[in-house]
Design an enzyme around this catalytic site. Sequence first.
Site, short mmCIF file in Angstrom:
data_model
loop_
_atom_site.label_atom_id
_atom_site.label_comp_id
_atom_site.label_asym_id
_atom_site.label_seq_id
_atom_site.Cartn_x
_atom_site.Cartn_y
_atom_site.Cartn_z
N GLY A 7 0.44 -1.01 -6.59
CA GLY A 7 0.71 -2.44 -6.33
C GLY A 7 -0.56 -3.06 -5.76
O GLY A 7 -0.99 -2.72 -4.66
N ALA A 8 -1.18 -3.94 -6.55
CA ALA A 8 -2.44 -4.56 -6.11
C ALA A 8 -2.21 -5.99 -5.64
O ALA A 8 -3.12 -6.81 -5.64
CB ALA A 8 -3.46 -4.53 -7.25
N VAL A 11 -0.23 -7.00 -0.18
CA VAL A 11 -0.10 -5.87 0.75
C VAL A 11 -0.94 -4.68 0.26
O VAL A 11 -1.70 -4.07 1.02
CB VAL A 11 1.38 -5.44 0.92
N GLY A 12 -0.80 -4.36 -1.04
CA GLY A 12 -1.53 -3.22 -1.59
C GLY A 12 -3.04 -3.41 -1.50
O GLY A 12 -3.78 -2.50 -1.12
N HIS A 175 14.46 -1.65 9.12
CA HIS A 175 13.50 -2.76 9.04
C HIS A 175 14.25 -4.01 8.60
O HIS A 175 14.14 -4.47 7.47
CB HIS A 175 12.40 -2.39 8.04
#
Length: 312
Positions: A7-8, A11-12, A175
């Site tokens: 995952g870019a 976050v990634g 969470h």
Amino acid sequence: MKVTVVGAGNVGATCADVLAYREIANEVVLVDIKEGFAEGKALDIWQKSPINLYDTRTTGVTNDYSKTANSDVVVITSGLPRKPGMTRDDLISTNAGIVKSVTENIVKYSPEAIIIVVSNPLDVMTYCAHITSKMPRTKVMGMAGILDTARYRAFLAEELNVSPKDIQAVLMGGHGDTMVPLPRYTTVGGIPVTEMIAEDKLNAIVERTKNGGGELVKLMGTSAWYAPGSAAAQMVEAIVRDQKRVFPVCIKLEGEYGITGTYLGVPVVLGKNGVEKVIELQLNEDEMALLKASEKAVREVMDVLDNMPVNA
Ligand code: LMR
């Protein structure tokens, strides 16, 4: 050490950037399904290396997991982020299929890797990755506790006008808004926080922490990334440098705190073998009741996953 970040997105890419500029790994591979996206972000991070002075080799690939082969640690950030008005649990129908297929590809090429899940709903996506991977529970964990604790510590530092470095705290549970910050285990430079702050102010900070992710979604129209990406990188660092750090991490409980089979954030020792020890705090009655309520909330979403076609 080789670390893959799947995952870019925000976050990634943040996680990959921290891993690179802090030289936590020698090699970082960024993977995304969107053509050219991971390649572009990885190239941008690599082009920053002469400016920020690091030599971690960062590369990107479009959906080609063969390039991730023999990773020591894999961070899964894939899936949709939240939009305003959504809960993390609303993401389950989209993200479960994604996390399952990413995990299958990861395990195919890096059967020994330690997996850190960041996708939401976090505790249930950790469950999804764990059952898909068929790995020991010590090697498949979720990142949330460091993030939630960081928010709690940052709010306290702001209120007390002290350095966030000097706030030590632990937070447990799922969470979501049932997470359990623990004022009794919170200190400011070793001083119990309750001696530094009025009860109503502390309670307000606990409440703000529980809604910390949602506060940012409301402000930005999407989920946060700097703190989540950095928190995941901190877990990678503890593993690749065998630091034996004590962090709250989401893991399948097997009898700890009287809970079996639920994935919840608890304090652990994190080192080269993944979760090397689950620490059992002596919770009082009120704290235990909050943890059980959090367990119930996570269980309900785990049941949703169990009944989804992705698991049929
Ligand atoms: C967070 O807490 O920032 C993440 O779980 C993302 C979100 O949507 O809240």
